[in-house]
Design an enzyme around this catalytic site. Structure first.
Site, PDB file in Angstrom:
ATOM      1  N   CYS A 158       0.842  -1.083   0.020  1.00 17.95           N
ATOM      2  CA  CYS A 158       0.039   0.087  -0.006  1.00 17.95           C
ATOM      3  C   CYS A 158       0.776   1.172  -0.024  1.00 17.95           C
ATOM      4  O   CYS A 158       1.653   1.273  -0.980  1.00 17.95           O
ATOM      5  CB  CYS A 158      -0.995  -0.090   1.181  1.00 17.95           C
ATOM      6  SG  CYS A 158      -2.416   1.192   1.073  1.00 17.95           S
TER       7      CYS A 158
ATOM      8  N   HIS B  11      -3.659  -4.975  -1.043  1.00 13.15           N
ATOM      9  CA  HIS B  11      -3.396  -5.693   0.239  1.00 13.15           C
ATOM     10  C   HIS B  11      -3.519  -7.012  -0.020  1.00 13.15           C
ATOM     11  O   HIS B  11      -4.527  -7.637   0.167  1.00 13.15           O
ATOM     12  CB  HIS B  11      -4.393  -5.181   1.316  1.00 13.15           C
ATOM     13  CG  HIS B  11      -4.114  -3.878   1.655  1.00 13.15           C
ATOM     14  ND1 HIS B  11      -3.384  -3.362   2.774  1.00 13.15           N
ATOM     15  CD2 HIS B  11      -4.519  -2.516   1.056  1.00 13.15           C
ATOM     16  CE1 HIS B  11      -3.573  -2.140   2.834  1.00 13.15           C
ATOM     17  NE2 HIS B  11      -4.215  -1.508   1.995  1.00 13.15           N
TER      18      HIS B  11
ATOM     19  N   GLU C   2      -2.727  -9.470   2.176  1.00 12.02           N
ATOM     20  CA  GLU C   2      -3.393  -9.840   3.368  1.00 12.02           C
ATOM     21  C   GLU C   2      -4.773  -9.941   3.347  1.00 12.02           C
ATOM     22  O   GLU C   2      -5.388 -10.581   4.334  1.00 12.02           O
ATOM     23  CB  GLU C   2      -2.810  -9.404   4.653  1.00 12.02           C
ATOM     24  CG  GLU C   2      -3.339  -7.690   5.076  1.00 12.02           C
ATOM     25  CD  GLU C   2      -2.731  -6.746   4.116  1.00 12.02           C
ATOM     26  OE1 GLU C   2      -1.926  -6.902   3.066  1.00 12.02           O
ATOM     27  OE2 GLU C   2      -3.001  -5.455   4.405  1.00 12.02           O
TER      28      GLU C   2
END
Lengths: 224, 257
Positions: free
Chosen positions: A80, A201, A203
């Site tokens: 990010c 992202h 994750e």
């Protein structure tokens, strides 16, 4: 084999830690120099404004940590705003000097003339086209990833496939992923040496994201 | 191209996922952790965990359960209910949430939107906009009034005016939840969804009323929503998000495979 998640009070790191734990990355959230030096790989996350992030990064000496990692070839995954701050500058907060590890700057999205209601930030799932191969990515094709950002990196080199030296002699990186939003095809994944950076992202990107993290945790940092 | 998001909402009561209609007559659906894991596997784009009785019972959100759900899902995760301060927001984020939904607290203390945005970034701050139709009532030009405490307490605020102010303060996303349509399964309130979406520059989530895939498509097209929240369709009908999104793609809506 540990993964140090650089903690500089830039947003929530628990999601990153949970996802890395799931793929066996043995993550630790830390700002401790010794722990970071002993880690096999680093994650450079970030949420928040560029000025705020850069101040906290410098206070903790993470600018030097990242420059050293680039020199020594330690694997680093930037996420990010972590991606944006690898470049020279960000237009956010009236202009902020960033880390200067990659030539270029972060610019703000603007609604295109034919779509004045286009929402900024770019928030949600979007397609990343894998425009150049990298050990962290599947071969060719595309993946779906979750994004939340209002600024995007604009590398000083141009074509995603052409890597050429910028005028100041620094080595350029390569764009590995390209994504379209607000009428712009922007660099959503960038690599240089042992650094790989994702504007999205991983994750929070379900299967495609976890696969990227798993490859990162098995990567020795060689770019191909 | 940015895809339209399909979000599954888990309303939690007494440690169980529950589903009612118009915020009443709730029935238990199952264990939150098991259901979260299942919906994640079945292709949900995002998950909301809503502790629906925390505010009324004046207790904090069930943080242990927030944490146990977070370990199972690797998609954006919003938490709401019983958030009383910026410190509560921090607690939810540290437990693994990515965003916090503020309803009653934001009405009572609008400054928390600004404080939360400054502390954690706007993307963490969702305004939960619970609305009720007030046809023809002069103080509500949008046709809807903001309500809190599960729809029991009117606020006197106009839905669109409050949405705009909340975004000015720091809200990074707005969930427009129609109390009249909730659990009735006859479609979202498209009119108020569209009005809010056209009035603010941040993404808008349509909530309340989904019964069919066509309702969801309408939220995206006629309602101009960026995301749609569902509960009954997955909880009661057992339809998977992947199947709904396959139908959506067949209708020309960009949705993640």
């Amino acid at each position: 084999m540990t993964t140090a998640i650089l903690d500089y009070r830039a947003g929530n790191l628990e999601s990153v830690r949970l996802a890395l734990a799931r793929v066996g990355g043995n993550p630790v959230v830390t700002d401790d120099a010794k722990t970071i030096a002993g880690a096999d790989r680093l994650v450079f996350p970030g949420v928040g404004s560029a000025a705020h992030c850069m101040r906290n990064i410098r206070e903790r000496g993470f600018d030097r940590v990242l420059a050293d990692a680039m020199r020594t070839g330690k694997p680093v995954l930037a996420i990010c705003i972590g991606l944006q701050l690898l470049f020279d500058r960000s237009d956010e907060d009236d202009g902020v000097d960033a880390l200067g590890l990659l030539p270029g700057r972060a610019r703000k999205f603007a609604p295109p003339p034919d779509d004045p209601l286009c929402k900024i930030p770019h928030m949600g799932w979007n397609r990343v086209e894998y425009v150049a191969p990298h050990p962290l990515l599947p071969e060719g094709g595309a993946g779906d990833y979750y994004f939340v950002h209002s600024y995007y990196a604009s590398p000083a080199w141009h074509s995603p496939r052409t890597v050429h030296e910028p005028a100041d002699g620094r080595e350029a990186g390569a764009v590995h992923g390209a994504t379209e939003y607000a009428g712009v095809a922007f660099a959503s994944m960038v690599g240089k040496g042992s650094f790989f950076a994702a504007q999205c992202h991983p994750e929070k990107s379900a299967g495609d994201g976890l696969a990227l993290l798993e490859r990162f945790c098995a990567w020795d940092g060689s770019p191909c | 191209m940015l895809m339209k998001r399909l979000i599954v909402c888990l309303d939690i009561r007494d440690g169980k996922v529950t589903k009612g209609a118009r915020f009443a007559g709730n029935v238990d659906i199952g264990d939150p952790v098991e259901l979260a894991a299942r919906y994640y596997r079945e292709g949900a784009d995002e998950l909301v965990f809503y502790d629906i009785t925390a505010s009324a019972e004046k207790r904090p959100i069930d943080i242990d359960m927030v944490r146990r759900v977070a370990r199972e899902i690797f998609i954006p995760y919003t938490v709401g209910g019983g958030i009383g301060s910026v410190e509560d927001m921090r607690g939810a984020l540290l437990a693994g949430a990515d965003k916090v939904s503020l309803n009653s607290l934001a009405v009572r203390n609008p400054g928390v939107l600004a404080d939360g945005a400054r502390e954690f970034g706007r993307q963490c701050v969702i305004l939960g906009l619970d609305v009720k139709r007030r046809e023809g009532a002069a103080p509500f030009p949008s046709g809807c009034e903001v309500v809190v405490r599960g729809g029991r307490t009117p606020t006197g605020l106009d839905a669109v005016e409050w949405a705009k102010r909340a975004v000015d303060l720091g809200a990074g996303e707005i969930c427009v939840n129609s109390i009249d349509a909730d659990g009735v399964r006859e479609g979202y309130d498209l009119e108020i969804t569209r009005k809010v979406s056209e009035a603010v520059p941040v993404p808008v989530i349509a909530s309340g009323g989904a019964g069919t895939t066509a309702h969801i498509r309408d939220a995206f097209t006629l309602g101009r929503a960026d995301a749609a929240l569902i509960a009954s369709m997955t909880h009661l009908d057992g339809v998977s998000c992947r199947d709904i999104k396959r139908e959506l793609r067949g209708m020309g809506v960009p949705a993640r495979t």
